[in-house]
Write an enzyme that holds these catalytic residues in place. Structure first.
Site, PDB file in Angstrom:
ATOM      1  N   LYS A  50       2.526 -18.987  20.554  1.00  0.00           N
ATOM      2  CA  LYS A  50       2.695 -19.074  19.091  1.00  0.00           C
ATOM      3  C   LYS A  50       1.410 -19.488  18.366  1.00  0.00           C
ATOM      4  O   LYS A  50       1.443 -19.905  17.204  1.00  0.00           O
ATOM      5  CB  LYS A  50       3.831 -20.019  18.672  1.00  0.00           C
ATOM      6  CG  LYS A  50       5.180 -19.788  19.327  1.00  0.00           C
ATOM      7  CD  LYS A  50       5.589 -18.358  19.455  1.00  0.00           C
ATOM      8  CE  LYS A  50       5.902 -17.660  18.170  1.00  0.00           C
ATOM      9  NZ  LYS A  50       6.225 -16.211  18.432  1.00  0.00           N
ATOM     10  N   LYS A 258       5.987 -11.647  14.074  1.00  0.00           N
ATOM     11  CA  LYS A 258       4.776 -12.464  13.910  1.00  0.00           C
ATOM     12  C   LYS A 258       4.678 -12.847  12.444  1.00  0.00           C
ATOM     13  O   LYS A 258       4.548 -11.971  11.570  1.00  0.00           O
ATOM     14  CB  LYS A 258       3.532 -11.679  14.317  1.00  0.00           C
ATOM     15  CG  LYS A 258       3.585 -11.125  15.717  1.00  0.00           C
ATOM     16  CD  LYS A 258       3.587 -12.231  16.737  1.00  0.00           C
ATOM     17  CE  LYS A 258       3.670 -11.659  18.136  1.00  0.00           C
ATOM     18  NZ  LYS A 258       3.713 -12.683  19.160  1.00  0.00           N
ATOM     19  N   ARG A 260       7.035 -15.197  11.090  1.00  0.00           N
ATOM     20  CA  ARG A 260       8.414 -15.450  10.629  1.00  0.00           C
ATOM     21  C   ARG A 260       8.424 -16.617   9.648  1.00  0.00           C
ATOM     22  O   ARG A 260       7.641 -17.550   9.797  1.00  0.00           O
ATOM     23  CB  ARG A 260       9.286 -15.907  11.799  1.00  0.00           C
ATOM     24  CG  ARG A 260       9.622 -14.864  12.805  1.00  0.00           C
ATOM     25  CD  ARG A 260      10.624 -15.476  13.780  1.00  0.00           C
ATOM     26  NE  ARG A 260      10.942 -14.519  14.820  1.00  0.00           N
ATOM     27  CZ  ARG A 260      10.519 -14.640  16.072  1.00  0.00           C
ATOM     28  NH1 ARG A 260       9.796 -15.666  16.453  1.00  0.00           N
ATOM     29  NH2 ARG A 260      10.842 -13.727  16.957  1.00  0.00           N
ATOM     30  N   ALA A 261       9.376 -16.595   8.731  1.00  0.00           N
ATOM     31  CA  ALA A 261       9.576 -17.771   7.881  1.00  0.00           C
ATOM     32  C   ALA A 261      10.117 -18.886   8.769  1.00  0.00           C
ATOM     33  O   ALA A 261      10.985 -18.641   9.615  1.00  0.00           O
ATOM     34  CB  ALA A 261      10.565 -17.431   6.780  1.00  0.00           C
TER      35      ALA A 261
HETATM   36  N1  LIG Z   1      -2.723 -11.332  11.357  1.00  0.00           N
HETATM   37  C1  LIG Z   1      -1.580 -11.907  11.741  1.00  0.00           C
HETATM   38  N2  LIG Z   1      -0.392 -11.287  11.538  1.00  0.00           N
HETATM   39  C2  LIG Z   1       0.773 -11.899  11.915  1.00  0.00           C
HETATM   40  N3  LIG Z   1       0.834 -13.107  12.523  1.00  0.00           N
HETATM   41  C3  LIG Z   1      -0.327 -13.745  12.741  1.00  0.00           C
HETATM   42  C4  LIG Z   1      -1.572 -13.183  12.358  1.00  0.00           C
HETATM   43  N4  LIG Z   1      -2.543 -14.060  12.696  1.00  0.00           N
HETATM   44  C5  LIG Z   1      -1.941 -15.099  13.254  1.00  0.00           C
HETATM   45  N5  LIG Z   1      -0.606 -14.923  13.280  1.00  0.00           N
HETATM   46  C6  LIG Z   1       0.325 -15.918  13.815  1.00  0.00           C
HETATM   47  O1  LIG Z   1       0.667 -15.563  15.138  1.00  0.00           O
HETATM   48  C7  LIG Z   1       1.807 -16.357  15.459  1.00  0.00           C
HETATM   49  C8  LIG Z   1       2.442 -15.836  16.718  1.00  0.00           C
HETATM   50  O2  LIG Z   1       1.601 -16.235  17.777  1.00  0.00           O
HETATM   51  P1  LIG Z   1       1.505 -15.458  19.156  1.00  0.00           P
HETATM   52  O3  LIG Z   1       1.155 -14.032  18.929  1.00  0.00           O
HETATM   53  O4  LIG Z   1       0.592 -16.236  20.020  1.00  0.00           O
HETATM   54  O5  LIG Z   1       3.004 -15.565  19.669  1.00  0.00           O
HETATM   55  S1  LIG Z   1       3.517 -15.381  21.181  1.00  0.00           S
HETATM   56  O6  LIG Z   1       3.317 -16.649  21.865  1.00  0.00           O
HETATM   57  O7  LIG Z   1       2.789 -14.285  21.792  1.00  0.00           O
HETATM   58  O8  LIG Z   1       4.971 -15.091  21.003  1.00  0.00           O
HETATM   59  C9  LIG Z   1       2.662 -16.269  14.207  1.00  0.00           C
HETATM   60  O9  LIG Z   1       3.389 -17.474  14.126  1.00  0.00           O
HETATM   61  P2  LIG Z   1       4.625 -17.686  13.107  1.00  0.00           P
HETATM   62  O10 LIG Z   1       4.054 -17.583  11.722  1.00  0.00           O
HETATM   63  O11 LIG Z   1       5.117 -19.063  13.392  1.00  0.00           O
HETATM   64  O12 LIG Z   1       5.633 -16.617  13.407  1.00  0.00           O
HETATM   65  C10 LIG Z   1       1.648 -16.092  13.079  1.00  0.00           C
HETATM   66  O13 LIG Z   1       1.521 -17.215  12.253  1.00  0.00           O
END
Ligand SMILES: Nc1ncnc2c1ncn2[C@@H]1O[C@H](COP(=O)(O)OS(=O)(=O)O)[C@@H](OP(=O)(O)O)[C@H]1O
Length: 295
Positions: A50, A258, A260-261
């Site tokens: 995450k 990626k 999420r709220a």
């Molecule tokens: N460009 C872009 N677009 C969308 N999301 C982004 C981006 N950069 C960073 N993030 C953040 O990535 C978080 C998810 O992390 P991971 O990809 O490491 O998740 S996982 O462990 O592989 O499931 C995800 O966490 P959450 O916001 O909590 O859903 C995002 O905040």
């Protein structure tokens, strides 16, 4: 026991649910060309879950000198996969040219105890990238992933507060995985028993979200590849609230899972978690010689 490479797995899946079976675009060149072969990774994104590992991998894959495997391989943390041997792993890597760095990401690598020794046994000079996010935000995001999966399956789920705190004492529950994974120095200490600090590069999750090109430039330096990732590769998508990518013929954002709220969490809860993590964060800053400025 089934190997976990291609499936999302259980509620507590460490498998990135945002994997798209998308054709490699941009920097990738056709697989049938001469001089291409599958190589073991020279660099791993080891975590954190995450932390933005998918964004980091996808962004780096736009670089012509990087060949990234898009699926999480779970090679070093999964007994079935690991026992299949390095040839099994190598054959699952993308085709690459000699001047390309083969890259794999599995966020579970950071926290699983067996992994550092196994990675070192494969390649003791491998480069390791760790993207780190404010541990409180990360823990909530981790909770959200499991909550959402259960919700989609029609199952009920404990509240974050019930999981994060001991019902009897009110103390932070260190055995709750979402909390344990955020105590970064504990995991980092284990990695440092196997690798010197200079083999790691640390990415600020918050800065990757705000200034992707600036963070990617530091990764390019670490990997000793040219600065090729520029602002032209990215645009800010207002609806998503994140940077997305310009590919050759289209634009691409990460999957909706990626970004999420997050469910609203009481300020007292946040305060207690911040107090809990502060000394742990300090230990991590000292261990790696970098202050991430988490509140
Ligand atoms: N460009 C872009 N677009 C969308 N999301 C982004 C981006 N950069 C960073 N993030 C953040 O990535 C978080 C998810 O992390 P991971 O990809 O490491 O998740 S996982 O462990 O592989 O499931 C995800 O966490 P959450 O916001 O909590 O859903 C995002 O905040």
């Amino acid at each position: 026991m089934e190997a976990r490479i291609y499936s999302v797995g259980d509620d507590d899946a460490d498998v990135d649910d945002a994997y798209y079976d998308d054709t490699l675009e941009g920097a990738q060149r056709p697989a049938h060309q001469k001089h291409q072969k599958r190589r073991l990774p020279q660099c791993l994104i080891i975590g954190v879950r995450k932390g933005g590992t998918r964004a980091l991998l996808e962004f780096l894959n736009l670089h012509p000198n990087i060949a990234a495997e898009k699926k999480e391989m779970h090679f070093f943390d999964d007994e079935v996969n690991y026992n299949r041997g390095l040839e099994f792993y190598r054959k699952r890597m993308p085709y690459s040219y000699e001047d390309q760095v083969t890259l794999e990401k599995t966020p579970a690598y950071f926290v699983e105890e067996v992994v550092p020794g196994r990675v070192s046994a494969m390649n003791s000079s491998i480069k390791l990238i760790l993207i780190l996010r404010d541990p409180v935000e990360r823990a909530i995001s981790d909770y959200m992933q499991i909550y959402t999966t259960r919700h989609e399956r029609g199952k009920t789920h404990e509240t974050f507060e019930n999981l994060a705190f001991d019902a009897m004492t009110g103390d932070v529950n260190k055995s709750y995985k979402a909390i344990r994974r955020s105590i970064y120095h504990r995991h980092m200490e284990r990695w440092l028993e196997h690798f010197p600090l200079h083999q790691f590069h640390f990415v600020s999750a918050e800065n990757l979200v705000q200034n992707p090109v600036e963070e990617l430039r530091k990764v390019e330096d670490f990997l000793q590849i040219d600065h090729r990732l520029t602002q032209d590769h990215f645009y800010f998508n207002q609806t998503r609230g994140f940077y997305c990518m310009h590919l050759q013929h289209r634009q691409k954002c990460l999957a909706p899972s990626k970004g999420r709220a997050h469910i609203p969490i009481d300020q007292d809860v946040i305060y207690k978690l911040r107090e809990f993590f502060r000394p742990h964060n300090q230990e991590m800053y000292e261990l790696v010689g970098m202050n991430f400025g988490w509140p």
